[in-house]
Write a protein that holds these residues in place. Structure first.
Motif, PDB file in Angstrom:
ATOM      1  N   PHE A 154      -6.929   2.383  -0.432  1.00 34.84           N
ATOM      2  CA  PHE A 154      -6.220   1.978  -1.653  1.00 34.84           C
ATOM      3  C   PHE A 154      -4.891   1.314  -1.312  1.00 34.84           C
ATOM      4  O   PHE A 154      -4.448   0.373  -1.982  1.00 34.84           O
ATOM      5  N   SER A 155      -4.261   1.814  -0.266  1.00 33.65           N
ATOM      6  CA  SER A 155      -2.987   1.231   0.153  1.00 33.65           C
ATOM      7  C   SER A 155      -3.158  -0.232   0.521  1.00 33.65           C
ATOM      8  O   SER A 155      -2.322  -1.080   0.169  1.00 33.65           O
ATOM      9  N   ARG A 156      -4.258  -0.535   1.213  1.00 32.81           N
ATOM     10  CA  ARG A 156      -4.497  -1.933   1.592  1.00 32.81           C
ATOM     11  C   ARG A 156      -4.709  -2.788   0.347  1.00 32.81           C
ATOM     12  O   ARG A 156      -4.195  -3.907   0.247  1.00 32.81           O
ATOM     13  N   ILE A 157      -5.468  -2.257  -0.622  1.00 35.29           N
ATOM     14  CA  ILE A 157      -5.734  -3.014  -1.847  1.00 35.29           C
ATOM     15  C   ILE A 157      -4.452  -3.202  -2.647  1.00 35.29           C
ATOM     16  O   ILE A 157      -4.133  -4.303  -3.137  1.00 35.29           O
ATOM     17  N   SER A 158      -3.683  -2.119  -2.761  1.00 36.67           N
ATOM     18  CA  SER A 158      -2.433  -2.178  -3.540  1.00 36.67           C
ATOM     19  C   SER A 158      -1.440  -3.149  -2.911  1.00 36.67           C
ATOM     20  O   SER A 158      -0.756  -3.922  -3.604  1.00 36.67           O
ATOM     21  N   GLU A 178     -11.512  -7.566  -3.541  1.00 31.97           N
ATOM     22  CA  GLU A 178     -12.963  -7.356  -3.717  1.00 31.97           C
ATOM     23  C   GLU A 178     -13.454  -6.064  -3.068  1.00 31.97           C
ATOM     24  O   GLU A 178     -14.568  -5.618  -3.322  1.00 31.97           O
ATOM     25  N   LEU A 179     -12.588  -5.431  -2.245  1.00 25.37           N
ATOM     26  CA  LEU A 179     -12.975  -4.140  -1.662  1.00 25.37           C
ATOM     27  C   LEU A 179     -13.163  -3.084  -2.736  1.00 25.37           C
ATOM     28  O   LEU A 179     -13.822  -2.064  -2.502  1.00 25.37           O
ATOM     29  N   LEU A 180     -12.595  -3.328  -3.914  1.00 26.55           N
ATOM     30  CA  LEU A 180     -12.761  -2.390  -5.029  1.00 26.55           C
ATOM     31  C   LEU A 180     -14.234  -2.148  -5.359  1.00 26.55           C
ATOM     32  O   LEU A 180     -14.598  -1.088  -5.848  1.00 26.55           O
TER      33      LEU A 180
END
Length: 1618
Positions: A154-158, A178-180
């Protein structure tokens, strides 16, 4: 190591895992796959304890693999496989991640692993055949990673979202967002994502906003599908914070949707956000809606309008459809009772939705068929879960004229309904069972179209994600329009097969149908699936079809095949499937054959479970047990290809209505032809897998034998019969099964074990015979390629054919796969070698199946020459029948023994030598021996000169090696077959050939090997067959002693000297074994007296051995002085000296009579060493137990006595081996003499009854009917006639002489005529008077005969009793008639018809009396034969007399034949043995010695008789030497009537044997007979030294004194009988 150095140990495991990846180890085979899987499991288990070490190691491996540069298609495939293996291992390790993982580990995972995983997700290339699988595998890793490390992901996405808020680029990288789509989210994590999105959504650029919108929707479905209970609780207990986030995001997105295009993009997310707000949905459903929620209500209204087609834009309509499907899908996760409002909302839209998506006239399409299909599947599944009974759309999709996409959607929807039933309120698939028939029809039609079009297409890999149209765009070539349809049918077919796999009942269900119809539909379904298994162009479908068939063979599924008759249906359908699959396996039309065999093993397990379950009901419902035809014959094969499978399916012709089929059977169970043939084909397939180069394939095949045995156990338990009635080779099959557990064995060891078990197969069956023949056909193809290389002109006389010039690539059509491969390829050559071993080991049982006359056999000459079966050896299939496959195979093996293939010739020759010598079935030994003999005989020209060529020499060397291996290898059963063909000729020819090779190094080596072979041959002497053993061994000694070189070898090269000494050693060892018990036998016809010739021969060998001993002594002295290297030579010489002493001992031991005079002087030799040597030899012969009795004067008589004992020897079962062998080989021209000799010898031993029993039994056995018994001039008839003459002479004299003299001399008979033939009557004769006279004379003679039973000789009673007993065994109905018929035919009537010739009268009777006697004999013979006159009219008047005396004659015959007098009560008139008989016996045995050996080899019962009698006979004949007189044709013997010997007649006529003087004289043992006088009369010798006192007697013969005693005890005298 794991305990003391865990880090190093884990690293070692990781390194091993790395080294075995395909990218480094190369293309995987079965063994490396197993090893890789083992390493993977090991790492997964270790990761539970050393998580960071394992993950770190795997991450580094993945990074290194990703950075590798590759070239070529093979390397690319290996890279892809390696990446899949690493990703799969990572996913499983992460799924089992310990809960106590440190924060440092999380950082490591994010920094090292996550970028590598994202690489696969971000770099997905549309159309790449591997990219989709890699992305799916990587997404699985990411999902597992996010389960326990969500914060890191999540840290990477955020972080990326934050970066995008300040990014000014329009085409920013949104991959991290898009990793979500792939991470694991629960309710709380979803809220965090929504909150983060709400916070940053406005600041994002359009491209980022669209990425967020698309990814959040998929994240939502990740949550719902993985945590359905949380979503359900959301409607039971609404969560305000979740609803607030969702409402805020809804408003943000609603504001974003300014244009039609944006609305179409956001509607699917908006409906999802609305679903997350249960309270808002209820509020907007009311008539009055708050202002803040008005945009939600407006959104739903716009959605309905667009769905109904009133939205004004196709784009919005499509988006509305998507949104409505999402709504329907989401509603299925909500219980109706929790919130009915949402279902009302769904119902308001679903009708329009169905009309839009499922309209056959106007199919729904957005240009992305994959997405369209997924949408329709979601819709269909959701509608079913909402209302399973409203199935109108099902019927639309099932309709035959609907688009194939509809069919595909329906099938996949049903599959999802079956496989995904997580919630309790979701309806089950049984609601659709009513459509089974339509689904089966769809399957059949799709199958037909797919198979019809698959022939023109290459193999493709089918996955549900590859759609029809898009798949076409990824192809590198342009295909025809019909190709698209074929592809679509394949995808649909794959889905249908998966559906069957998921729930077989869905297509098995047959509501309201009769049993035959149910069985027909089941058979059609299974037949279709079976056809898919061998489809190499559709590997995915083939694999899925196997899984489906396996499910259909589960217990519950089999019961549905036909509930009315489950067992009959099971046998019929399952057997058809088994037959078809095994046929394809044996014809090698399957690529993944090892996997198919594994699957077949599971099928067999399922079959046995069903049989075990229905074990008791089988007995009552179906006589399904059938006994196996052990002969393997009588089973006609059928051929089932694709079309035949369809035709034979019960749905087509079998058991459908009243139709008939060739496969139909009244029993309808395992007794039907298809069931028997299925078992045969299964055996064939398993046998043929045994020669696979793939170890796993061999082991799987061997394990399958266990399940065959289990089936036989079950079936025999039902019918209570022996298991061997079903599987004749049950015991060997169980051994195969036990060996299959040897996983650690190597390929060579496994094949050796397989061949050992194949040799133990005893019973020929249709299965093993067909397997051998099929394998032979494939082996023959491969062999021809070898023999056709290179095409050069070879030398004359060589065995091999010319070989082709170029290496031809062949298709190794084995079960392990196919393709054009070079013959020199390792696996291909190994397969050929395995096939060769298989054919060698199993060939014996197939030879047995071909014919039981596979050996050299005799047909006993017990009848006339024109009628008998043959009097000489008839070599049947071992030599003559070259057309049999086994014979052709042996011929080809001989050809390959000298294969000159440039690349693999040496390897082939070596393997042929080893396989034939070590693995050949013992039953093939006779055939091999004969073929080797015939081949080697061609190495000599018509004058006997050797044709010396390199190829011939090579063949000879190979033959020597093979024979040595074969004799050295005490294979089970070898003793039984070794003696069935003589190897004498072959061995002599080998020696003759090798003799001319010279003294070069290679020649010396061959000679040495041949000597070693001779030694091994003599070790197996008891198992081998020798026709003229003594002559053969003498010849071998003569040849091999020539090779003993001693100091005559002047070679300077030390290595050559060593080889020469080795040859000396081997030669002497062979000579030692040959000389053991060997009487020397000089060549015949040299004119030298026998003892003198033997003496000279002994001297020759003894001198040679003494010279060799002297050479050894001299060289030993030199060696002791030189030392060093010479010590090895000294040891050789010591061994050679020892062998020489043994040879001398054996020579002297067996030839004391002719050798002692030459050797005794050595005991007094001046040389000390010579005297010591003689003492050593003398000591050894004493230790060996030399019989010095051979030096006595009576040695010749003693040997003749032993010869008689041997011929009259009787076995445990009453057999007479030597006597019967002699009877079967002596020419018919000498049968009279043989009859006299045999009767005389056996009667003297009180064994006449046993001789008669054996002879009569053979005669009766060969007779076609009782009427033909003893009618011809067979040996048995002659023996009977001789017995009648010798033992019945006195009886006939007493019986017939008075009667005959009365007829001849009495006045009342002086002028009587007996002629009854009207054509021969004199004018003055009266027919009636003549008839009365003949009848009167006949009656007088007949009554005299039948009243003479008390005077009937006891010896003849024994003959008649024996005849009566033997005939009763085969013709019990009238056996006594055979006795009477033979007695009158052979005994009484000849004496009546020819009284003068019989010695009854002194002169011939007058012609009229002779005529009367002849006519009388006809009447008497008719009475004895129990028949009336029919052909001769003039004899018919006597029929009343004949008929009236039948009973009287029968009583007489019974009286003389019913009882047999005891042997000790019978006076044996021939208790002496004349020298003429013994000499005749000697001559008969000598002249027919070889034939006797052949007869005993081919017909003896090894356990009862063995070869010892023949060995003893051969030894005695060798000592006695050849008969001294000239051949029969040149002497007076041929002119004498030996069947009526004067001496025997004299002794019998005067009954000398009954006189006390004769008995007393006999006990003195002072007479023996030898030779004959000039007149041909026997001469008797008197041994005076044996008399204890001077005899005072004389024998007066017919008034003449014949001899008187003499004074000297050493003088001999003789008498001449007058």
């Amino acid at each position: 190591m794991a305990a003391h150095k865990p880090v190093e140990w884990v690293q070692a495991v990781v390194n091993r895992f790395d080294e075995q990846l395909p990218i480094k180890a190369g293309q995987q085979n079965t063994h490396t796959k197993v090893s890789t899987e083992h390493n993977k499991e090991c790492l997964i288990n270790i990761s539970k304890y050393k998580f960071s070490l394992v993950i770190s190691g795997l991450t580094n491996i993945l990074k290194n693999v990703n950075n590798m540069r590759i070239f070529g298609e093979t390397a690319e495939k290996n890279l892809y496989l390696s990446q899949l293996i690493i990703l799969d291992t990572l996913e499983k390790c992460l799924a089992g991640q310990p809960k106590d993982t440190m924060r440092l580990d999380e950082t490591m995972l994010v920094k090292q692993l996550l970028p590598e995983i994202c690489h696969f997700i971000h770099t997905y290339r549309e159309g790449n055949q591997h990219a989709a699988e890699l992305r799916n595998s990587a997404s699985g890793v990411l999902f597992s990673l996010s389960c326990n490390n969500f914060n890191a992901v999540f840290s990477r996405i955020s972080t990326r979202l934050q970066e995008l808020t300040v990014c000014s680029e329009d085409n920013a990288d949104v991959h991290d967002i898009e990793l979500l789509q792939y991470i694991s989210v629960d309710c709380s994590k979803l809220k965090r994502l929504l909150q983060e999105t709400v916070f940053k959504f406005k600041a994002l650029k359009k491209v980022a906003q669209l990425a967020v919108i698309n990814s959040l929707e998929k994240a939502f479905w990740n949550w719902v599908e993985n945590y359905p209970d949380e979503f359900t609780k959301l409607y039971q207990t609404p969560q305000t914070d979740m609803a607030d986030c969702a409402e805020k995001l809804f408003d943000l997105v609603d504001g974003f949707a300014e244009s039609t295009k944006r609305k179409a993009a956001v509607w699917p997310l908006q409906i999802i956000l609305l679903v997350l707000c249960p309270e808002i949905i209820q509020d907007i459903a009311k008539d009055v809606v708050e202002e803040t929620k008005m945009n939600k209500k407006l959104f739903l209204d716009n959605l309905r309008k667009a769905l109904a087609g009133h939205g004004g834009s196709r784009q919005l309509t499509e988006s509305a459809a998507i949104a409505c499907v999402k709504l329907c899908k989401a509603s299925t996760y909500i219980n109706w009772e929790d919130n009915s409002v949402i279902f009302l909302l769904v119902q308001s839209m679903v009708v329009d939705l169905k009309n839009l998506l499922f309209n056959p006239s106007k199919p729904f399409s957005r240009g992305n068929q994959n997405a369209d299909v997924d949408l329709m599947i979601d819709c269909l599944v959701s509608c079913f879960r909402i209302n399973p009974h409203n199935n109108q759309h099902f019927k639309i999709c099932l309709a035959q004229n609907s688009p194939s996409t509809f069919h595909y959607v329906l099938v996949n929807s049903l599959h999802r309904i079956i496989t995904n039933s997580a919630l309790d309120w979701w309806p089950k698939i049984d609601a659709v069972y009513c459509h089974s028939m339509e689904l089966r029809s769809m399957f059949s039609e799709t199958l037909h179209k797919a198979i019809q079009g698959c022939g023109a297409h290459p193999a493709i890999r089918m996955t549900p994600s590859l759609t029809f149209k898009e798949k076409m765009t990824s192809l590198k070539f342009k295909e025809k329009p019909t190709d698209l349809e074929t592809r679509s049918y394949k995808f649909l077919l794959l889905s249908l097969v998966k559906l069957i796999h998921a729930d077989p009942k869905l297509l098995l269900c047959n509501p309201r149908k009769q049993g035959p119809e149910t069985q027909g539909s089941t058979a059609e379904l299974i037949t279709g699936l079976v056809q898919l298994v061998p489809q190499s162009s559709m590997p995915d479908i083939a694999q899925e079809a196997m899984e489906a068939l396996l499910v259909l063979h589960q217990l519950d599924s089999i019961d549905l095949w036909n509930p009315d008759a489950p067992i009959e249906t099971f046998w019929e359908i399952s057997s058809q499937m088994l037959f078809y699959i095994c046929k394809k396996l044996t014809s090698h039309q399957m690529l993944s054959s090892t996997e198919i065999l594994k699957w077949l093993r599971e099928i067999l397990i399922c079959r046995n479970k069903f049989l075990l379950k229905n074990k008791q009901s089988d007995r009552s419902s179906c006589h399904f047990l059938f006994l196996y035809d052990v002969s393997g014959g009588g089973t006609s094969q059928i051929s089932l290809d694709h079309e035949e499978m369809i035709r034979c399916a019960p749905g087509a012709t079998l058991r459908k209505g009243k139709g008939n089929s060739s496969m139909e059977s009244t029993a309808g169970c395992s007794g039907t032809p298809i069931c028997r043939q299925a078992q045969t084909k299964l055996e064939v397939a398993l046998y043929m897998f045994l020669w696979s180069p793939d170890i796993e394939a061999v082991l799987v095949a061997m394990s399958c034998f266990r399940h065959l045995c289990e089936e036989a156990d079950i079936r025999c338990g039902v019918d209570e019969v022996s298991v061997h009635n079903f599987l004749p080779n049950y015991n060997t099959f169980m051994e195969f099964a036990s060996v299959s557990n040897m996983m650690s064995t190597g390929r060579a060891a496994l094949q050796k074990r397989v061949m050992a078990l194949l040799r133990r197969i005893e019973h020929p069956t249709a299965g093993n015979t067909e397997a051998w023949e099929d394998t032979h056909a494939k082996w023959e193809q491969a062999t021809k390629l070898i023999l056709n290389y290179p095409k050069t002109k070879m030398e004359d006389g060589q065995v091999t054919e010319s070989l082709h010039k170029t290496i031809v690539k062949r298709r190794m059509s084995h079960v392990s796969g196919g393709g054009s491969i070079d013959l020199s390829d390792t696996d291909s050559l190994q397969e050929w070698i395995n096939m060769t071993g298989f054919l060698c080991a199993l060939g014996g049982v197939c030879l047995q199946h071909r014919s039981n006359a596979g050996l050299a056999t005799y047909s006993p000459p017990m009848g006339p020459v024109s009628e008998r079966k043959g009097s000489m050896i008839s070599m049947v299939s071992t030599e003559g029948n070259t057309e049999t496959p086994v014979s052709k195979f042996i011929d080809r093996l001989l050809t390959l023994m000298v294969c000159n293939h440039e690349k693999v010739g040496l390897q082939i020759r070596t393997n042929i030598k080893d396989l034939v010598g070590l693995e050949l079935s013992p039953a093939l030994y006779p055939m091999l021996f004969n073929k080797l003999k015939n081949t080697i005989s061609k190495f000599f020209d018509s004058q006997g000169q050797v044709l010396l060529t390199e190829t011939n020499t090579q063949f000879v060397e190979q033959t020597i090696a093979i024979m040595k291996n074969l004799l050295d290898n005490h294979t089970e059963g070898s003793s039984e077959h070794l003696g069935q063909a003589s190897i004498e000729t072959m061995m002599l020819n080998l020696v003759r050939y090798v003799r001319v090779l010279g003294n070069l190094v290679h020649a010396i080596q061959i000679k040495t090997k041949l000597c070693q072979l001779v030694e091994v041959m003599m070790e197996r002497r008891d198992d081998l067959s020798f026709c003229q053993e003594m002559k053969f061994r003498n010849k071998m000694v003569e040849y091999l002693t020539d090779w003993v070189m001693g100091t005559s070898n002047q070679a300077t090269d030390e290595d050559v000297k060593c080889l020469t000494r080795d040859l000396d050693q081997a030669s002497m060892e062979a000579v030692v074994s040959l000389l053991a018990g060997l009487p020397l036998q000089p060549e015949e016809g040299d004119g030298v007296e026998l003892m003198e010739a033997k003496s000279q021969l002994f001297l020759k060998y003894f001198t040679l051995f003494m010279n060799l001993l002297n050479d050894c002594s001299e060289v030993e002295d030199e060696s002791s002085q030189t030392g060093g290297r010479k010590r090895g030579m000294s040891r050789r010489l010591a061994s050679l000296r020892h062998c020489t002493v043994l040879a001398m001992s054996n020579l002297l031991n067996a030839n004391v009579d002719s050798g002692l005079m030459h050797s005794i002087g050595l005991g007094y030799h001046k040389d000390l060493q010579t005297r010591a040597t003689f003492m050593e030899v003398l000591t050894k012969i004493l230790q060996q137990g030399t019989e010095f009795d051979t030096l006595a004067e009576t040695v010749l008589a003693d040997r003749f006595e032993r010869l008689v004992e041997l011929v009259t020897m009787m076995g445990d079962q009453g057999e007479l081996p030597i006597a019967m062998a002699l009877a079967n080989v002596v020419p018919c021209s000498q049968w009279d003499e043989l009859a006299r000799v045999l009767v005389t010898l056996f009667d003297s031993r009180h064994l006449l009854y046993q001789l008669l029993w054996n002879m009569f039994s053979k005669e009766v056995e060969l007779a076609d009917s009782m009427q033909t018994l003893f009618r011809g001039n067979s040996l048995a008839s002659k023996i009977m006639t001789f017995c009648f003459k010798v033992y019945g002479a006195t009886y006939l004299q007493k019986l017939l002489e008075p009667l005959l003299r009365t007829v001849i001399t009495s006045s009342e008979w002086q002028h009587v005529s007996f002629e009854v033939d009207p054509t021969r009557l004199e004018p003055t004769e009266s027919l009636e008077e003549n008839q009365r006279s003949l009848l009167q004379m006949t009656e007088k003679f007949f009554h005299a005969i039948i009243n003479s039973s008390l005077e009937f000789p006891p010896q003849l009673r024994s003959v008649c009793h024996c005849l009566y007993q033997v005939v009763s065994q085969r013709f019990p109905q009238n056996s006594i008639g055979a006795v009477g018929s033979a007695m009158f035919l052979r005994f009484i009537n000849p004496a009546i018809v020819s009284p003068y010739e019989a010695g009854i009268l002194d002169k011939k009777p007058p012609p009229r009396i002779e005529r009367g006697l002849k006519l009388m004999s006809k009447i008497l013979q008719s009475i004895a034969n129990h028949v009336l006159f029919t052909k001769e009219e003039h004899m018919r008047p006597f029929n009343d007399f004949v008929k009236s005396n039948f009973d009287a004659a029968r009583r007489f015959f019974l009286d003389i034949a019913s009882d047999c007098p005891a042997s000790d009560t019978v006076n044996h008139s021939l208790s002496f043995i004349s020298d003429g008989n013994v000499l005749a016996l000697h001559r008969l045995l000598w002249n027919n010695q070889e034939k006797i050996g052949q007869y005993l080899s081919s017909n003896r019962d090894h356990k009862a008789v063995g070869r010892r009698p023949f060995d003893k006979m051969a030894t005695l004949l060798a000592y006695l030497g050849p008969p001294e007189h000239k051949p029969v044709a040149d002497t007076h013997w041929s002119s004498l009537n030996l069947t009526s010997s004067k001496f025997e007649e004299f002794m019998t006529r005067h009954q000398v044997h009954e006189k006390e003087e004769f008995k007393a004289l006999k006990t003195l043992n002072i007479f023996y007979q030898a030779g004959t006088s000039k007149a041909g009369n026997p001469v008797f010798y008197y041994i005076a030294r044996r008399a204890t006192h001077k005899p005072n007697f004389s024998i007066n013969v017919e008034g003449k004194t014949n001899f008187q005693p003499v004074s000297s005890p050493w003088d001999f005298f003789f008498l001449q009988l007058c």
